[in-house]
Write a protein that holds these residues in place. Structure first.
Motif, PDB file in Angstrom:
ATOM      1  N   ILE A 112       7.666  -3.346   7.464  1.00 51.14           N
ATOM      2  CA  ILE A 112       8.913  -4.065   7.705  1.00 51.14           C
ATOM      3  C   ILE A 112      10.092  -3.332   7.068  1.00 51.14           C
ATOM      4  CG2 ILE A 112       7.812  -6.320   7.908  1.00 51.14           C
ATOM      5  CD1 ILE A 112       9.136  -6.734   4.990  1.00 51.14           C
ATOM      6  N   LEU A 113       9.885  -2.117   6.629  1.00 48.59           N
ATOM      7  CA  LEU A 113      10.925  -1.269   6.037  1.00 48.59           C
ATOM      8  C   LEU A 113      11.669  -1.938   4.883  1.00 48.59           C
ATOM      9  CD1 LEU A 113      12.247   0.426   9.249  1.00 48.59           C
ATOM     10  CD2 LEU A 113      11.337   1.619   7.287  1.00 48.59           C
ATOM     11  N   HIS A 125      14.428   8.897  10.470  1.00 46.57           N
ATOM     12  CA  HIS A 125      15.027   8.356  11.694  1.00 46.57           C
ATOM     13  C   HIS A 125      15.820   7.085  11.394  1.00 46.57           C
ATOM     14  CE1 HIS A 125      12.462  11.334  13.331  1.00 46.57           C
ATOM     15  NE2 HIS A 125      11.366  10.689  13.013  1.00 46.57           N
ATOM     16  N   ARG A 126      16.379   6.494  12.449  1.00 50.51           N
ATOM     17  CA  ARG A 126      17.187   5.315  12.197  1.00 50.51           C
ATOM     18  C   ARG A 126      16.933   4.253  13.249  1.00 50.51           C
ATOM     19  NH1 ARG A 126      22.320   8.774  13.847  1.00 50.51           N
ATOM     20  NH2 ARG A 126      22.300   8.327  16.060  1.00 50.51           N
ATOM     21  N   GLY A 127      17.527   3.079  12.994  1.00 51.75           N
ATOM     22  CA  GLY A 127      17.396   1.964  13.925  1.00 51.75           C
ATOM     23  C   GLY A 127      15.944   1.578  14.088  1.00 51.75           C
ATOM     24  N   GLU A 128      15.596   1.230  15.322  1.00 48.96           N
ATOM     25  CA  GLU A 128      14.239   0.829  15.648  1.00 48.96           C
ATOM     26  C   GLU A 128      13.204   1.894  15.336  1.00 48.96           C
ATOM     27  OE1 GLU A 128      13.093  -1.858  19.108  1.00 48.96           O
ATOM     28  OE2 GLU A 128      14.129  -0.123  19.901  1.00 48.96           O
ATOM     29  N   HIS A 129      13.655   3.145  15.338  1.00 47.69           N
ATOM     30  CA  HIS A 129      12.698   4.242  15.172  1.00 47.69           C
ATOM     31  C   HIS A 129      12.509   4.633  13.714  1.00 47.69           C
ATOM     32  CE1 HIS A 129      12.946   4.482  19.461  1.00 47.69           C
ATOM     33  NE2 HIS A 129      14.259   4.601  19.371  1.00 47.69           N
ATOM     34  N   ALA A 130      13.188   3.946  12.819  1.00 50.46           N
ATOM     35  CA  ALA A 130      13.059   4.273  11.400  1.00 50.46           C
ATOM     36  C   ALA A 130      11.608   4.104  10.978  1.00 50.46           C
ATOM     37  CB  ALA A 130      13.964   3.369  10.581  1.00 50.46           C
ATOM     38  N   GLU A 131      11.101   5.049  10.203  1.00 43.31           N
ATOM     39  CA  GLU A 131       9.721   4.929   9.754  1.00 43.31           C
ATOM     40  C   GLU A 131       9.536   5.551   8.377  1.00 43.31           C
ATOM     41  OE1 GLU A 131       6.642   7.430  11.435  1.00 43.31           O
ATOM     42  OE2 GLU A 131       8.121   8.458  12.660  1.00 43.31           O
ATOM     43  N   ILE A 132       8.551   5.012   7.666  1.00 46.43           N
ATOM     44  CA  ILE A 132       8.140   5.595   6.403  1.00 46.43           C
ATOM     45  C   ILE A 132       7.286   6.804   6.728  1.00 46.43           C
ATOM     46  CG2 ILE A 132       6.708   5.216   4.351  1.00 46.43           C
ATOM     47  CD1 ILE A 132       9.092   3.473   4.179  1.00 46.43           C
ATOM     48  N   ILE A 142      -4.371   6.389   0.036  1.00 43.66           N
ATOM     49  CA  ILE A 142      -3.514   5.352   0.614  1.00 43.66           C
ATOM     50  C   ILE A 142      -3.516   5.461   2.127  1.00 43.66           C
ATOM     51  CG2 ILE A 142      -1.197   4.375   0.660  1.00 43.66           C
ATOM     52  CD1 ILE A 142      -0.683   5.721  -2.020  1.00 43.66           C
ATOM     53  N   LYS A 143      -3.665   4.320   2.781  1.00 40.91           N
ATOM     54  CA  LYS A 143      -3.638   4.297   4.241  1.00 40.91           C
ATOM     55  C   LYS A 143      -2.290   3.740   4.684  1.00 40.91           C
ATOM     56  CE  LYS A 143      -5.050   4.542   8.406  1.00 40.91           C
ATOM     57  NZ  LYS A 143      -5.176   5.881   8.999  1.00 40.91           N
ATOM     58  N   LEU A 144      -1.583   4.496   5.504  1.00 38.08           N
ATOM     59  CA  LEU A 144      -0.300   4.023   6.016  1.00 38.08           C
ATOM     60  C   LEU A 144      -0.469   3.519   7.442  1.00 38.08           C
ATOM     61  CD1 LEU A 144       2.849   3.824   6.015  1.00 38.08           C
ATOM     62  CD2 LEU A 144       2.879   6.173   6.807  1.00 38.08           C
ATOM     63  N   HIS A 145      -0.103   2.237   7.634  1.00 35.50           N
ATOM     64  CA  HIS A 145      -0.071   1.657   8.970  1.00 35.50           C
ATOM     65  C   HIS A 145       1.384   1.391   9.292  1.00 35.50           C
ATOM     66  CE1 HIS A 145      -4.189   0.772  10.139  1.00 35.50           C
ATOM     67  NE2 HIS A 145      -4.451   0.599   8.860  1.00 35.50           N
ATOM     68  N   MET A 146       2.053   2.343   9.869  1.00 34.63           N
ATOM     69  CA  MET A 146       3.494   2.192  10.067  1.00 34.63           C
ATOM     70  C   MET A 146       3.830   1.027  10.994  1.00 34.63           C
ATOM     71  SD  MET A 146       6.251   3.204   8.987  1.00 34.63           S
ATOM     72  CE  MET A 146       7.657   2.234   9.481  1.00 34.63           C
ATOM     73  N   ASN A 147       2.933   0.714  11.924  1.00 32.34           N
ATOM     74  CA  ASN A 147       3.223  -0.375  12.861  1.00 32.34           C
ATOM     75  C   ASN A 147       3.421  -1.705  12.151  1.00 32.34           C
ATOM     76  OD1 ASN A 147       2.880   1.506  14.811  1.00 32.34           O
ATOM     77  ND2 ASN A 147       0.816   0.854  15.387  1.00 32.34           N
ATOM     78  N   ALA A 150       1.167  -2.489   5.467  1.00 35.69           N
ATOM     79  CA  ALA A 150       1.519  -1.130   5.883  1.00 35.69           C
ATOM     80  C   ALA A 150       0.905  -0.082   4.972  1.00 35.69           C
ATOM     81  CB  ALA A 150       3.035  -0.977   5.918  1.00 35.69           C
ATOM     82  N   LEU A 151       0.796  -0.410   3.691  1.00 34.63           N
ATOM     83  CA  LEU A 151       0.168   0.527   2.761  1.00 34.63           C
ATOM     84  C   LEU A 151      -1.029  -0.175   2.136  1.00 34.63           C
ATOM     85  CD1 LEU A 151       3.431   1.805   1.082  1.00 34.63           C
ATOM     86  CD2 LEU A 151       1.974   3.148   2.580  1.00 34.63           C
ATOM     87  N   THR A 152      -2.213   0.290   2.444  1.00 39.15           N
ATOM     88  CA  THR A 152      -3.406  -0.356   1.890  1.00 39.15           C
ATOM     89  C   THR A 152      -4.277   0.698   1.207  1.00 39.15           C
ATOM     90  OG1 THR A 152      -4.401  -0.189   4.074  1.00 39.15           O
ATOM     91  CG2 THR A 152      -3.484  -2.316   3.478  1.00 39.15           C
TER      92      THR A 152
END
Lengths: 319, 447
Positions: free
Chosen positions: A158-159, A180-187, A150-155, A211-213
């Motif tokens: 959309i959470l 993390h939270r807010g704008e910085h939240a990431e998978i 699985i390729k993660l493209h966090m950019n 984001a996940l391909t």
């Protein structure tokens, strides 16, 4: 319970959400959903694209609701009157949400494997504006490696939390989540950790964006150049009912069977999630029994110039 | 108006944080009265009669909230005290818990009895670790003296009280995020319905109340709901702790009767004694950072010329066009030297930092507003940015899961509404805006 959505009446069971009532009617009145996934309990309410206006709460209390509500997580009441397409407020609210989802999205559709089957593309097409008002630098994340499949493209993320629920509900142990939270939240997997589980590949199918391909399909082809074929096999782990994405006689990728809302279909009362072996390791046509072409909505870019849908198609017609 | 005190009456007594001194000064009377002579429903009835409204910010009638609590057979009920006080400008609960911890413990016992809860929690902000120790000491003393534990006062009522620290996130002050955090999960607000009164902590019916609300139950039970309702004005009954800060001669925590005039609160000798250094009042945020800011001409008078009072209704008069909210009582005063743009940016930076990131409008919108405001503040903005800000906050407001989105949007909307000239000054005087950290503040002010 009787509810009215965009002047169309429908009879549904108590406890049904507004979104599912709309899906019962089908067609234009169905609000888009980016995070809600009917096959995964606990999803929904987060992306806010399915906002609708409630013009009358119920027969007993016909006051309108002051705010727009998330249709995926608001249960219907008897006599509720809902406005979706017919409400200007909904249109504005939804455009606002789409704008918010797009301000930090990289818009790298030309190199994104999800292009052509991306919910955000569809949503942007319908509700987005031509030009962005965002002058700031777009948010980026450091790329992390979550395994060879699985390729993660966090950019691009959309959470929506769908993949988190897949890991919670289909696999034995969840090793990724939201940090993390807010704008910085990431998978993320916290300490770079490979996601390795028999059903983890379904995270790819539920992801509404790119984001996940699938790493085994990465940069191989655009989806609309491929021919989707329904196929099945005898698999001990899953139902083995899949869609093969083919070019000539070559299988480029394998996915689950998605319905008109982008959700995995229910076959024989079970959601037809597929296992990683079917997804990644059976790229040989001899391993599959091909049933026939998959019917794709003729408005979809994937069906462009490929084949016409026969009215008497033996396959269950999807929209 | 005489400075009456219900909550902070004994706060000056040395050693009041210990059980012995607190008890000697009339402590734990409400527990005795409730357990010995009142049924739980009668306690709820007293609170209803008192007209007490939630002191955490929303001002929802407490008695009504309590009566909404579902009471299914065989399922426990919980009372949770929200001590996650992290709103910029608000520090009343901290003072109360630090100085007179037994008041909160007493209130928790009485309120738990009223609601039929056998396990109760105080969820305290992670940064208040030293207060956690104070509270734990108070709770241990209450256990030792038979006010907590099994069979309290021999009346067959059991109660266990725990203090749980959070990780220091503002969002965990939202009641459903608080419950998630209390359960050990990530502090994301839940999607409502179901409301906590039906499905709260571990799926059981739960009431979440602010520290001050719980503490106010003590005088209500002691003196009766009617005596409490006699204080105050209209539907704003009782006393309220106000944490005054900013450019005041005497900032601090005050207990006021609701209905006190704002003018007296700012300039009165018993209260804040006016603006520091003989400066003029420029603006005031009357209820913590998330309520709309008021310009000087709307602080002491409402738009139609009435005196503005410290009450839920009077502060909200004129709605958002010319009013604000009592909120949590974080009273922030700005003198003529303060820059509204900088202050708005500062508030927005806080909300962008504290957004949980669950729903898109708040996650993306707060960060966007922060960046635009930073550009404006540092002299890199242009006029269309001001309209853009107004648009963004309209798009966040009302479209989010929890009220944090609204709380982030309101101060920006109000600042632009009342101080647009100052935003424009930052655009037209780019050089100066970079150099000084105030905006129009040196311009002559109206009295």
């Amino acid at each position: 319970m009787k509810v009215t959505i965009d002047d169309i009446e429908v009879e549904v069971e108590a406890g049904t959400s507004i979104l599912n009532a709309a899906r019962k009617i089908g067609g234009e009145v169905v609000p888009p959903a980016m995070c809600y996934y009917s096959k995964l309990p606990g999803t929904g309410g987060k992306c806010r694209t399915c906002l609708v206006e409630v013009a009358a709460g119920s027969t007993a209390d016909p006051r309108p609701m002051p705010k727009l509500v998330a249709s995926c997580s608001t249960p219907v009441m008897d006599g509720m009157i809902i406005k979706n397409k017919t409400s200007q407020r909904v249109h504005e609210g939804r455009s606002a949400v789409v704008e918010f989802l797009l301000i930090n999205h990289p818009l790298d559709c030309p190199v994104c494997d999800q292009a052509g089957e991306c919910n955000l593309q569809d949503l942007g097409y319908e509700h987005g504006s031509v030009k962005t008002r965002y002058e700031e630098e777009r948010r980026t994340f450091d790329p992390i490696d979550i395994g060879d499949k699985i390729k993660l493209h966090m950019n691009r993320c959309i959470l929506c939390y769908r993949c988190v629920e897949v890991a919670n509900q289909l696999t034995e142990k969840r090793v990724h989540g939201v940090m993390h939270r807010g704008e910085h939240a990431e998978i993320s997997t916290y300490i770079e950790h490979a996601i390795d589980n028999e059903f983890s590949g379904n995270m790819i199918d539920v992801c509404p964006v790119g984001a996940l391909t699938d790493r085994t399909f990465r940069f191989k082809s655009r989806v609309w150049f491929l021919k989707p074929m329904e196929a099945e096999c005898d698999c001990t782990k899953c139902a083995g009912k899949v869609v093969l994405w083919m070019f000539g006689k070559e299988i480029y990728r394998v996915t689950g069977r998605k319905d008109q809302y982008g959700e995995i279909e229910t076959i024989d009362d079970k959601t037809a999630w597929i296992c990683n072996e079917c997804r990644y390791d059976k790229k040989d046509l001899a391993k599959w029994k091909v049933i026939g072409p998959r019917v794709i909505d003729r408005h979809s870019v994937i069906s462009q110039g490929k084949y016409e849908t026969s009215i008497n198609s033996p396959i269950k017609k999807i929209n | 108006m005489k400075n009456r005190k219900l909550l902070l009456e004994n706060v000056h007594i040395p050693g009041i944080e210990t059980y012995d001194v607190y008890r000697k000064n009339g402590g734990y009377r409400s527990v005795e009265k409730a357990l010995k002579s009142l049924t739980p429903d009668e306690v709820v009835e007293e609170v209803k009669k008192s007209g007490l409204r939630g002191r955490g910010g929303a001002g929802f009638p407490t008695g009504m909230k309590w009566s909404f609590l579902a009471k299914p057979e065989g399922i426990p009920r919980y009372l949770v005290c929200n001590a996650d006080e992290s709103e910029p400008g608000t520090f009343k609960d901290r003072y109360l818990m630090e100085k007179i911890p037994h008041l909160l413990v007493e209130g928790m016992i009485t309120a738990s009895y009223a609601l039929g809860a056998n396990t109760s929690y105080i969820y305290i902000r992670g940064e208040f670790m030293y207060i956690l120790h104070i509270l734990e000491k108070a709770i241990a003393e209450a256990y030792d003296n038979g006010f907590l534990g099994k069979n309290i006062l021999g009346k067959g009522y059991d109660l266990d009280l725990f203090v749980v620290p959070g990780g220091g996130a503002y969002i965990c002050g939202e009641e459903t995020a608080l419950l998630e955090s209390l359960e050990g999960k990530r502090g994301n607000p839940r999607i409502k319905p179901p409301f906590p009164a039906v499905k709260g902590l571990w799926g059981a019916p739960t009431v979440v109340n602010n520290v001050e609300t719980i503490a106010a139950v003590v005088p209500i039970v002691n003196d009766g709901g009617e005596a409490y309702a006699a204080i105050g004005i209209g539907r704003s009954t009782g006393t309220k702790l106000i944490s005054a800060c900013g450019n005041l001669v005497k900032p601090g925590v005050y207990e006021i009767d609701l209905g006190l005039s704002v003018e007296e609160f700012i300039y009165g000798d018993d209260y804040c004694q006016g603006i520091k250094n003989n400066k003029k009042l420029k603006a005031c945020v009357p209820g913590g950072s998330s309520v709309p800011i008021l310009p000087h001409y709307l602080v002491t008078k409402t738009a139609n010329g009435d005196d503005r009072l410290m009450s839920y209704e009077s502060l909200a008069e004129g709605a958002f066009a010319s009013g604000s909210m009592l909120g949590s009582g974080g009273f922030i005063v700005f003198d003529e030297d303060q820059c509204i743009v900088r202050n708005t940016w500062n508030f927005t930076r806080f909300y962008a930092h504290e957004s949980c990131g669950q729903c898109s409008p708040c996650r993306e919108g707060t960060g966007w507003m922060e960046k635009v405001l930073y550009r404006l503040e540092t002299g890199n903005g242009n006029l269309r940015d001001i309209d853009l800000l107004a648009e963004i906050n309209k798009k966040i407001e009302g479209n989010t899961i929890c009220p944090l989105g609204d709380a982030a949007a309101w101060p920006v909307a109000a600042a632009i509404r009342h101080f647009r000239d100052e935003f424009e000054w930052h655009v037209s005087h780019k050089e100066e805006a970079i150099k000084r950290n105030y905006g129009l503040s040196k311009e002559p002010m109206l009295a």
